[in-house]
Design an enzyme around this catalytic site. Structure first.
Site, short mmCIF file in Angstrom:
data_model
loop_
_atom_site.label_atom_id
_atom_site.label_comp_id
_atom_site.label_asym_id
_atom_site.label_seq_id
_atom_site.Cartn_x
_atom_site.Cartn_y
_atom_site.Cartn_z
N ALA A 1 61.65 93.62 45.40
CA ALA A 1 60.60 94.32 45.54
C ALA A 1 60.57 95.00 47.24
O ALA A 1 61.26 94.09 48.04
CB ALA A 1 59.09 93.79 45.25
N SER B 1 57.12 86.68 55.50
CA SER B 1 58.10 86.79 54.79
C SER B 1 57.67 87.03 53.32
O SER B 1 56.53 87.13 53.09
CB SER B 1 58.90 85.43 54.56
N LYS B 2 58.47 87.44 52.33
CA LYS B 2 58.34 87.70 50.93
C LYS B 2 57.40 86.65 50.29
O LYS B 2 56.61 86.94 49.54
CB LYS B 2 59.47 88.07 50.05
N ARG B 3 57.64 85.37 50.75
CA ARG B 3 57.26 84.45 50.22
C ARG B 3 55.75 84.09 50.57
O ARG B 3 54.83 83.59 49.90
CB ARG B 3 57.84 82.98 50.42
N ASP B 4 55.54 84.69 51.82
CA ASP B 4 54.02 84.13 52.33
C ASP B 4 52.91 84.98 51.63
O ASP B 4 51.91 84.27 51.35
CB ASP B 4 53.89 85.02 53.64
#
Ligand code: GLU
Length: 511
Positions: A16, A264-267
């Protein structure tokens, strides 16, 4: 002659599109529009190992949703598409030519070192770097004979083409945001430009060749690419394209809300907010990440929010339409330091846009929420729904939050809030409500003004206390001590429903 402004957004389809990438696209778009230039979309898919199916479609859909228009390249079918293909994996032949050009000019060389050999070398030599000081100890065309190189290639041995970085040279990168950045070429390694294994160039080569052939005037991209910029300058020079080299602008990072490191993407899902414009379904892992669109954001709010993450205007204006951003944006006022991702501010922007939005549209958007709660579309006249959303929207950030604020307009209380009862329903309340009920039953004019003129003098003459009576009345109608002005509630409910609710409350709450 002034050069035509041509910028590009060049994402890799590796998942994404991160919200930081969206901001990069936005700044490119604003810059292009402001200068009457072109905005290109190029897909940088040379790293086949990181390719994620659906990512390209996702990028196109996200930009469309946000109103970031593309003039040329992927996702648009236009006669302007004369410099394609715009997907790097479809440009192999082009890259072959340019790899050959560098090899013929002695500015690049072929290297056969296997991953194992490189690994071994790294183990033997701490801080090993493939560069002018080490390349002669390696297995490459600089030390091998021409025949040997030919033979290796004939045998199908895999190789890479490396850029031959000349040592001891100060490389200057002029950055429109950071000013002059100088680094010495000794810290650069001989970057791989091409890999025979997948017959694809690496990012660095493809990026430079494409920016040149696509006549890009300005490279506006994230700060994470700043360390690559000196290498890119050397590549432009090696090709003899220095005169038409684009100007660089490296945008500050988006930081985690606490400022500790890169967002980050994970945040996103960890911290409870989206970091992607649209919801993303990862086909590989099956995981779903939340998106701004599905969380109920208006694209205008997301644009406004992102525009101010790293750029600031001259005054303290905060609400900007895309048109205003196009006229006011300037790279001069893009900050050098990272921008903290303040999610609360993002909600605040959505709140502002909700207040500015035509209630007709908000009512339309609220309909599915109503339907989800079992309220059929045609039970209430459109005008009533518009009135209700207009009344309640200042209390929420998103349309989806409207239901909990105004459910009582649509469904009678099924219970009464304990806390409200304790505080607001007193011994005298049943008697007050009986009297009020009798008065309201005899009342024909149901306008707010008429009801106020009826009820207030009665309370005064009986010396009951406005708060006591009106709060009890509110509990009857709403089921709790909340909601807008009482006559707004009676106005929407109408006489019959108002009386019904008072009677029910009297039955249930009388002791
Ligand atoms: N493909 C790179 C990315 O994914 C583009 C970097 C650049 O704009 O040069 O961010």
């Amino acid at each position: 002659m002034e050069r035509k402004v041509r910028v590009r957004f060049a994402p890799s389809p590796t998942g994404a599109l991160h919200i930081g990438g969206v901001r990069t696209a936005l700044y490119n778009y604003l810059f292009a529009r402001q200068h009457g230039g072109d905005m290109l979309l190029r897909i940088e898919d040379t790293d086949s190992t990181r390719f994620v199916p659906g990512a390209e479609e996702y990028i196109i859909e996200a930009l469309q949703w946000l109103g970031i228009g593309i003039d040329e390249g992927i996702g648009v079918d236009t006669p302007l598409n004369t410099r394609g293909p715009y997907r790097q994996s479809e440009r192999r032949e082009i890259y072959h030519r340019y790899v050959r050009q560098l090899l013929d000019a002695g500015k690049a060389y072929i290297a056969f070192d296997t991953p194992e050999e490189l690994e071994q070398k790294r183990k033997q030599t701490p801080n090993f770097q493939y560069d002018a000081s080490t390349r002669n100890q390696m297995r490459n065309s600089l030390v091998m004979s021409k025949e040997e190189v030919e033979q290796y290639i004939q045998e199908g041995k895999q190789y890479v083409v490396r850029f031959k970085v000349e040592p001891d040279e100060d490389v200057h990168v002029h950055d429109l945001i950071r000013g002059e950045v100088v680094i010495n070429s000794n810290i650069l390694d001989d970057k791989v430009l091409y890999k025979s294994a997948d017959d694809l160039p690496t990012y660095h080569l493809a990026n430079i060749v494409d920016d040149h052939l696509m006549e890009i005037s300005h490279v506006i991209r994230g700060e994470e690419w700043l360390p690559s910029a000196p290498l890119h300058v050397l590549l432009y020079r090696a090709f003899g394209w220095e005169d038409s080299m684009p100007q660089f602008a490296h945008l500050p990072l988006l930081l985690k809300p606490d400022g500790n490191g890169k967002l980050s993407k994970r945040d996103g899902d960890r911290l409870g907010f989206p970091v992607f414009p649209l919801e993303f379904h990862d086909q590989k892992t099956g995981s779903v990440s939340s998106g701004y669109r599905e969380s109920g954001y208006y694209p205008e709010a997301v644009i406004n929010f992102l525009a101010l993450l790293g750029w600031h205007a001259t005054g303290d204006q905060e609400i900007y339409s895309m048109e205003q951003l196009i006229s006011d944006f300037s790279l001069d006022r893009v900050s050098k330091s990272g921008a903290k991702f303040d999610y609360e501010k993002g909600k605040w922007f959505n709140h502002q846009y909700l207040q500015l939005r035509d209630n007709k549209l908000v009512a339309e958007e609220f309909m599915p929420v109503l339907e989800a709660h079992g309220i059929a579309r045609d039970i209430y006249p459109q005008a009533t729904i518009e009135h209700i959303v207009g009344l309640m929207k200042e209390r929420v950030n998103f349309v989806s939050e409207l239901w909990e604020q105004c459910d009582f307009f649509f469904v009678a209380p099924t219970g009464y809030d304990e806390k409200s009862l304790k505080k607001r329903w007193k011994e005298d309340s049943p008697r007050h409500m009986q009297e009020l009920l009798a008065m309201l039953e005899a009342q024909d004019d149901w306008s707010a003004e008429a009801l106020d003129n009826l009820v207030m003098p009665w309370i005064a003459s009986k010396e009951y206390g406005v708060g006591l009576v009106m709060n009890a009345f509110r509990i009857c109608l709403v089921g709790a001590a909340r909601g807008p002005h009482i006559w707004e509630i009676t106005g929407v409910l109408g006489k019959e429903e108002t009386l019904r609710r008072v009677r029910t409350a009297l039955q249930r709450l009388s002791i």
